[in-house]
Design a protein around this motif. Structure first.
Motif, PDB file in Angstrom:
ATOM      1  N   LEU A 257       0.810  -1.214   0.000  1.00 16.43           N
ATOM      2  CA  LEU A 257       0.000   0.000   0.000  1.00 16.43           C
ATOM      3  C   LEU A 257       0.847   1.270   0.000  1.00 16.43           C
ATOM      4  N   GLY A 258       2.108   1.131   0.383  1.00 17.02           N
ATOM      5  CA  GLY A 258       2.981   2.297   0.480  1.00 17.02           C
ATOM      6  C   GLY A 258       2.712   3.134   1.712  1.00 17.02           C
ATOM      7  N   VAL A 259       2.353   2.470   2.807  1.00 17.86           N
ATOM      8  CA  VAL A 259       2.109   3.177   4.070  1.00 17.86           C
ATOM      9  C   VAL A 259       3.018   2.590   5.148  1.00 17.86           C
ATOM     10  N   PRO A 260       3.299   3.364   6.188  1.00 18.14           N
ATOM     11  CA  PRO A 260       4.108   2.831   7.287  1.00 18.14           C
ATOM     12  C   PRO A 260       3.401   1.651   7.962  1.00 18.14           C
ATOM     13  N   ALA A 261       4.169   0.647   8.324  1.00 20.70           N
ATOM     14  CA  ALA A 261       3.601  -0.554   8.956  1.00 20.70           C
ATOM     15  C   ALA A 261       2.864  -0.208  10.252  1.00 20.70           C
ATOM     16  N   ASN A 262       3.410   0.733  11.025  1.00 20.00           N
ATOM     17  CA  ASN A 262       2.751   1.075  12.292  1.00 20.00           C
ATOM     18  C   ASN A 262       1.387   1.736  12.060  1.00 20.00           C
ATOM     19  N   ARG A 263       1.239   2.465  10.980  1.00 19.39           N
ATOM     20  CA  ARG A 263      -0.051   3.074  10.636  1.00 19.39           C
ATOM     21  C   ARG A 263      -1.089   1.987  10.369  1.00 19.39           C
ATOM     22  N   LEU A 264      -0.712   0.997   9.569  1.00 22.00           N
ATOM     23  CA  LEU A 264      -1.638  -0.092   9.267  1.00 22.00           C
ATOM     24  C   LEU A 264      -1.922  -0.919  10.520  1.00 22.00           C
ATOM     25  N   GLU A 265      -0.908  -1.179  11.321  1.00 23.89           N
ATOM     26  CA  GLU A 265      -1.102  -1.935  12.562  1.00 23.89           C
ATOM     27  C   GLU A 265      -2.089  -1.231  13.492  1.00 23.89           C
ATOM     28  N   ASP A 266      -1.995   0.088  13.560  1.00 28.55           N
ATOM     29  CA  ASP A 266      -2.936   0.852  14.390  1.00 28.55           C
ATOM     30  C   ASP A 266      -4.367   0.701  13.885  1.00 28.55           C
ATOM     31  N   VAL A 267      -4.550   0.709  12.575  1.00 24.36           N
ATOM     32  CA  VAL A 267      -5.889   0.498  12.002  1.00 24.36           C
ATOM     33  C   VAL A 267      -6.371  -0.901  12.346  1.00 24.36           C
ATOM     34  N   LEU A 268      -5.531  -1.895  12.156  1.00 22.40           N
ATOM     35  CA  LEU A 268      -5.905  -3.283  12.433  1.00 22.40           C
ATOM     36  C   LEU A 268      -6.220  -3.503  13.910  1.00 22.40           C
ATOM     37  N   ALA A 269      -5.576  -2.734  14.779  1.00 21.62           N
ATOM     38  CA  ALA A 269      -5.807  -2.847  16.224  1.00 21.62           C
ATOM     39  C   ALA A 269      -7.006  -2.016  16.682  1.00 21.62           C
ATOM     40  N   GLY A 270      -7.632  -1.303  15.755  1.00 19.57           N
ATOM     41  CA  GLY A 270      -8.780  -0.478  16.125  1.00 19.57           C
ATOM     42  C   GLY A 270      -8.407   0.819  16.810  1.00 19.57           C
ATOM     43  N   GLN A 271      -7.156   1.234  16.674  1.00 16.05           N
ATOM     44  CA  GLN A 271      -6.684   2.440  17.344  1.00 16.05           C
ATOM     45  C   GLN A 271      -6.573   3.638  16.413  1.00 16.05           C
ATOM     46  N   ARG A 272      -6.842   3.415  15.132  1.00 16.49           N
ATOM     47  CA  ARG A 272      -6.761   4.491  14.145  1.00 16.49           C
ATOM     48  C   ARG A 272      -7.866   4.278  13.129  1.00 16.49           C
ATOM     49  N   SER A 273      -8.381   5.381  12.617  1.00 15.42           N
ATOM     50  CA  SER A 273      -9.462   5.320  11.639  1.00 15.42           C
ATOM     51  C   SER A 273      -8.934   5.131  10.226  1.00 15.42           C
ATOM     52  N   ILE A 274      -9.823   4.670   9.365  1.00  8.99           N
ATOM     53  CA  ILE A 274      -9.542   4.630   7.933  1.00  8.99           C
ATOM     54  C   ILE A 274      -9.681   6.067   7.420  1.00  8.99           C
ATOM     55  N   THR A 275      -8.624   6.600   6.848  1.00  8.34           N
ATOM     56  CA  THR A 275      -8.653   7.941   6.272  1.00  8.34           C
ATOM     57  C   THR A 275      -9.004   7.846   4.796  1.00  8.34           C
ATOM     58  N   ALA A 276      -9.290   8.990   4.186  1.00 10.83           N
ATOM     59  CA  ALA A 276      -9.564   9.013   2.750  1.00 10.83           C
ATOM     60  C   ALA A 276      -8.361   8.476   1.969  1.00 10.83           C
ATOM     61  N   ASP A 277      -7.159   8.843   2.391  1.00 10.52           N
ATOM     62  CA  ASP A 277      -5.945   8.364   1.739  1.00 10.52           C
ATOM     63  C   ASP A 277      -5.865   6.840   1.786  1.00 10.52           C
TER      64      ASP A 277
END
Length: 101
Positions: free
Chosen positions: A33-53
């Motif tokens: 996806l070209g995103v930082p692994a920690n960003r995706l991990e946060d989404v998978l853990a329910g700690q970050r929202s899905i952004t438009a990007d």
């Protein structure tokens, strides 16, 4: 989209409906996806929202509409907020009443 999806964080849906069936781990998906692994991990853990990007990236990657991912997030946000704020909203908001002339 099933009713139960509205009570699941989009990261859970991403993992269960896309990553597991395709045998993807978070490191590979993040790299693809070209995103930082920690960003995706946060989404998978329910700690970050899905952004438009991220919705655009997931849409391109999986061949889905970006709106699918944004709708998952919006439904989840409404479910959580509605659950937490329902009593306050019912007490504080007076519904509009159309006046008859």
């Amino acid at each position: 989209m099933s009713h139960s999806d509205s009570s699941q964080h989009p990261g859970t849906v991403l993992r269960k409906r896309f990553m597991v069936p395709y045998g993807l781990d978070s490191d590979r998906l993040a790299a693809d996806l070209g995103v930082p692994a920690n960003r995706l991990e946060d989404v998978l853990a329910g700690q970050r929202s899905i952004t438009a990007d991220l919705a655009l990236r997931l849409g391109r990657y999986f061949g889905t509409a970006p709106l699918y991912w944004m709708n998952l997030q919006s439904r989840f946000d409404l479910h959580v907020t509605g659950t937490v704020m329902a009593d306050d909203i019912a007490r504080e908001v007076r519904p509009f009443q159309k006046r008859v002339a």
